[in-house]
Scaffold this motif. Structure first.
Motif, PDB file in Angstrom:
ATOM      1  N   LEU A   1       1.247  -1.105   0.308  1.00  0.00           N
ATOM      2  CA  LEU A   1       0.188  -0.270   0.312  1.00  0.00           C
ATOM      3  C   LEU A   1       0.661   1.764   0.230  1.00  0.00           C
ATOM      4  CD1 LEU A   1      -2.734  -0.963   2.845  1.00  0.00           C
ATOM      5  CD2 LEU A   1      -2.973  -1.208  -0.034  1.00  0.00           C
ATOM      6  N   LYS A   2       2.091   1.496   0.827  1.00  0.00           N
ATOM      7  CA  LYS A   2       2.755   2.442   0.600  1.00  0.00           C
ATOM      8  C   LYS A   2       3.539   2.173  -0.602  1.00  0.00           C
ATOM      9  CE  LYS A   2       3.511   3.088   5.355  1.00  0.00           C
ATOM     10  NZ  LYS A   2       4.078   2.887   6.503  1.00  0.00           N
ATOM     11  N   ASP A   3       3.328   1.636  -1.815  1.00  0.00           N
ATOM     12  CA  ASP A   3       4.679   1.347  -2.682  1.00  0.00           C
ATOM     13  C   ASP A   3       3.806   2.465  -4.047  1.00  0.00           C
ATOM     14  OD1 ASP A   3       5.722   1.428  -5.208  1.00  0.00           O
ATOM     15  OD2 ASP A   3       6.687  -1.237  -4.385  1.00  0.00           O
ATOM     16  N   ARG A   4       3.847   3.732  -4.309  1.00  0.00           N
ATOM     17  CA  ARG A   4       3.066   4.350  -4.973  1.00  0.00           C
ATOM     18  C   ARG A   4       2.637   3.860  -6.445  1.00  0.00           C
ATOM     19  NH1 ARG A   4       1.248   9.047  -3.242  1.00  0.00           N
ATOM     20  NH2 ARG A   4       1.012   9.845  -5.932  1.00  0.00           N
ATOM     21  N   ALA A   5       3.660   3.821  -7.065  1.00  0.00           N
ATOM     22  CA  ALA A   5       4.397   2.908  -8.380  1.00  0.00           C
ATOM     23  C   ALA A   5       3.012   1.675  -7.973  1.00  0.00           C
ATOM     24  CB  ALA A   5       4.667   2.968  -8.678  1.00  0.00           C
ATOM     25  N   PHE A   6       2.976   0.733  -7.479  1.00  0.00           N
ATOM     26  CA  PHE A   6       2.703  -1.002  -7.515  1.00  0.00           C
ATOM     27  C   PHE A   6       1.465  -0.167  -7.534  1.00  0.00           C
ATOM     28  CE2 PHE A   6       0.935  -3.872  -5.227  1.00  0.00           C
ATOM     29  CZ  PHE A   6       0.201  -5.195  -5.649  1.00  0.00           C
ATOM     30  N   LEU A   7       0.647   0.417  -6.713  1.00  0.00           N
ATOM     31  CA  LEU A   7      -0.791   0.657  -6.515  1.00  0.00           C
ATOM     32  C   LEU A   7      -1.177   1.540  -7.208  1.00  0.00           C
ATOM     33  CD1 LEU A   7      -2.598  -0.222  -3.979  1.00  0.00           C
ATOM     34  CD2 LEU A   7      -2.339   2.244  -3.032  1.00  0.00           C
ATOM     35  N   LYS A   8      -0.505   2.196  -7.918  1.00  0.00           N
ATOM     36  CA  LYS A   8      -1.144   3.327  -9.625  1.00  0.00           C
ATOM     37  C   LYS A   8      -1.695   2.021  -9.860  1.00  0.00           C
ATOM     38  CE  LYS A   8      -0.202   7.172  -9.545  1.00  0.00           C
ATOM     39  NZ  LYS A   8       1.216   8.378 -10.044  1.00  0.00           N
ATOM     40  N   ALA A   9      -0.770   1.389 -10.332  1.00  0.00           N
ATOM     41  CA  ALA A   9      -0.732   0.694 -11.905  1.00  0.00           C
ATOM     42  C   ALA A   9      -1.618  -0.935 -10.975  1.00  0.00           C
ATOM     43  CB  ALA A   9       0.613   0.135 -11.340  1.00  0.00           C
ATOM     44  N   THR A  10      -1.613  -1.003 -10.175  1.00  0.00           N
ATOM     45  CA  THR A  10      -2.843  -1.909  -9.748  1.00  0.00           C
ATOM     46  C   THR A  10      -3.768  -1.255  -9.617  1.00  0.00           C
ATOM     47  OG1 THR A  10      -0.907  -3.221  -7.714  1.00  0.00           O
ATOM     48  CG2 THR A  10      -3.421  -3.614  -7.909  1.00  0.00           C
ATOM     49  N   LEU A  11      -4.538  -0.652  -9.178  1.00  0.00           N
ATOM     50  CA  LEU A  11      -5.401   0.369  -8.745  1.00  0.00           C
ATOM     51  C   LEU A  11      -5.929   0.577 -10.662  1.00  0.00           C
ATOM     52  CD1 LEU A  11      -5.415   3.058  -6.230  1.00  0.00           C
ATOM     53  CD2 LEU A  11      -7.135   0.234  -6.544  1.00  0.00           C
ATOM     54  N   PHE A  12      -5.119   1.169 -11.363  1.00  0.00           N
ATOM     55  CA  PHE A  12      -6.015   1.653 -12.600  1.00  0.00           C
ATOM     56  C   PHE A  12      -6.357  -0.025 -13.891  1.00  0.00           C
ATOM     57  CE2 PHE A  12      -4.901   0.972 -16.876  1.00  0.00           C
ATOM     58  CZ  PHE A  12      -4.955   2.507 -17.749  1.00  0.00           C
ATOM     59  N   LEU A  13      -4.936  -0.869 -12.989  1.00  0.00           N
ATOM     60  CA  LEU A  13      -5.997  -2.317 -14.278  1.00  0.00           C
ATOM     61  C   LEU A  13      -7.048  -2.637 -13.449  1.00  0.00           C
ATOM     62  CD1 LEU A  13      -1.975  -3.792 -14.107  1.00  0.00           C
ATOM     63  CD2 LEU A  13      -3.017  -3.064 -15.818  1.00  0.00           C
ATOM     64  N   GLY A  14      -7.324  -2.758 -11.806  1.00  0.00           N
ATOM     65  CA  GLY A  14      -8.416  -3.061 -11.184  1.00  0.00           C
ATOM     66  C   GLY A  14      -9.262  -2.465 -12.394  1.00  0.00           C
ATOM     67  N   GLY A  15      -9.094  -0.947 -12.726  1.00  0.00           N
ATOM     68  CA  GLY A  15     -10.430  -0.369 -13.290  1.00  0.00           C
ATOM     69  C   GLY A  15     -10.908  -0.502 -14.755  1.00  0.00           C
ATOM     70  N   PHE A  16      -9.710  -0.920 -15.294  1.00  0.00           N
ATOM     71  CA  PHE A  16      -9.207  -1.615 -16.769  1.00  0.00           C
ATOM     72  C   PHE A  16     -10.288  -2.741 -16.429  1.00  0.00           C
ATOM     73  CE2 PHE A  16      -8.139  -3.211 -20.638  1.00  0.00           C
ATOM     74  CZ  PHE A  16      -8.481  -2.004 -20.943  1.00  0.00           C
TER      75      PHE A  16
END
Length: 419
Positions: A226-241
């Motif tokens: 959750l503190k890994d911003r690059a990982f979290l942003k990418a994962t949230l976007f892929l989830g939305g897609f």
């Protein structure tokens, strides 16, 4: 100079690694066979045979991803395990046996309870699978050396997908020649044989040393990804897609079987074409991965997947089979790259000691998104049953395809391509 003992030790280490890779490949053979015959078009067909409506169909297609939330707790609990192999064997066995037992439903329950019984057994099966999945991902990332990981999974995926296309086509022929319960009984007999073989082969998996997390408590361990911003942003976007994608893609088989009146053999040919082009794309994506990052390549796969949805709109002007083959081929190229690169993203772009929790976080976020996709899509299909047929056949696909293009070129461009 290198001593004789050192020269002897390294060849032995390489031979053990090759043996382990062969076991992992052999285990995949019966696995892909029974998963092919129990999933995709055959899952949709069996549910329709049991009497499921579109809402129930959407729920079943979605539940496998929703239970991935449990991987967060599994990722924490496996830190306490002395062995990953034997818990893996247990959870895998329960998953396979429960899933395979859905074939007994017509023999054990009255017809009004068939769909309910299927949902219960299927949900239980994938609750065990979500734990087994995190164990397998963790173990296989240690079994396959990082220097050969891309090449090995490319070869393994190609071989198993080639087998899957043959099994898919054969299953379609069986159902066309033996429609109804008799055809599904034949498929389930094959499935039960493959399940037994798959469980036995898991017994030969090696029990690799396990590098544990630096954290011993659940909340601090959970906070790492959750503190890994690059990982979290990418994962949230892929989830939305994936939420957008799963509004329509899981219901393709329903549209073709029920609304376009396509038989199982033709449907199998469409899926075979999709899988063949998916296999061909593995080599291309693998070579590109040697030059570009996982995130950047993931971005490139998204417009291709969106295009596959938009192609359904051509059903209004072009021959049906031409359009369906084109849409399936393009989807195979896009989703093949997406799945391969998402897996590399999870096991290659994450710290080794924290990898189980990173993988679990990715599975949980994308799983929740993928859960609501088929659920919402199934309900929409049910509500627009009285609308013009084209809205159900290709209208939803076109709308979703446009939305996917928009989010890819806005959010996706910033989050993935420039990461």
């Amino acid at each position: 100079m290198i001593s004789l003992r050192t020269r002897q030790r390294y060849p032995r280490k390489r031979s053990v690694q090759r043996k382990n890779l062969r076991i992992a490949t052999m285990e995949g053979i019966p696995a892909v066979m029974f998963q092919t015959l129990l999933g995709g078009q055959f899952l949709t067909g069996f549910l329709l045979y049991l009497g499921a409506n579109t809402s129930q169909l959407g729920f079943v297609l979605a539940i496998t991803t929703f239970v991935n939330i449990a991987q967060l707790f599994a990722a924490f609990l496996i830190q306490r395990l002395r062995s990953r192999k034997w818990p893996l064997v247990v959870f895998v066995a329960f998953h396979r046996i429960l899933w395979g037992s859905t074939g007994l439903i017509p023999f054990l329950f009255p017809r009004p309870y068939w769909v309910t019984a299927f949902i219960v057994l299927y949900t239980l099966a994938f609750m065990f699978n979500t734990v087994g999945g995190i164990l397998w991902n963790s173990l296989i990332s240690d079994i396959v050396p990082s220097r050969v990981r891309g090449r090995y999974f490319g070869i393994r995926n190609t071989l198993l997908n080639a087998l899957g296309t043959i099994v898919m086509y054969a299953g379609g022929i069986i159902l066309d020649h033996e429609p109804g319960g008799r055809g599904f009984l034949i498929l389930y007999i094959i499935v039960w044989i493959c399940i037994a073989a798959n469980i036995i082969l898991f017994l030969f998996y090696p029990d690799m040393p396990f590098e544990r997390s630096s954290e011993s408590r659940f909340i601090p361990m959970l906070k790492k990804p959750l503190k890994d911003r690059a990982f979290l942003k990418a994962t949230l976007f892929l989830g939305g897609f994936l939420l957008l994608q799963n509004l329509v893609v899981p219901l393709y088989s329903y549209v073709m079987l029920q609304l376009l009146d396509i038989n199982y053999q033709t449907l199998s040919l469409l899926n075979v074409a999709q899988t063949v082009f998916m296999m061909g794309s593995f080599y291309i994506w693998g070579n590109l991965n040697a030059r570009y990052s996982n995130r950047r390549l993931l971005f490139w796969t998204l417009p291709i997947i969106a295009l596959s949805c938009l192609l359904w709109g051509l059903l209004s002007v072009l021959p049906m089979l031409l359009v369906l083959f084109a849409a399936h081929i393009v989807f195979g190229i896009g989703v093949g790259g997406f799945n391969q690169l998402a897996f590399n993203f999870m096991i290659g772009d994450t710290p080794k000691g924290e990898r189980p929790m990173y993988m679990a976080m990715y599975a949980a976020i994308t799983g929740v998104a993928a859960f609501f996709g088929p659920l919402i899509g199934g309900n929409i299909h049910e509500k627009i049953e009285q609308w013009p047929v084209w809205t159900q056949v290709y209208g939803m696909q076109v709308i979703v395809g446009i939305a996917m293009i928009v989010v890819t070129l806005t959010l996706g461009r910033r989050i993935l391509r420039d990461a």
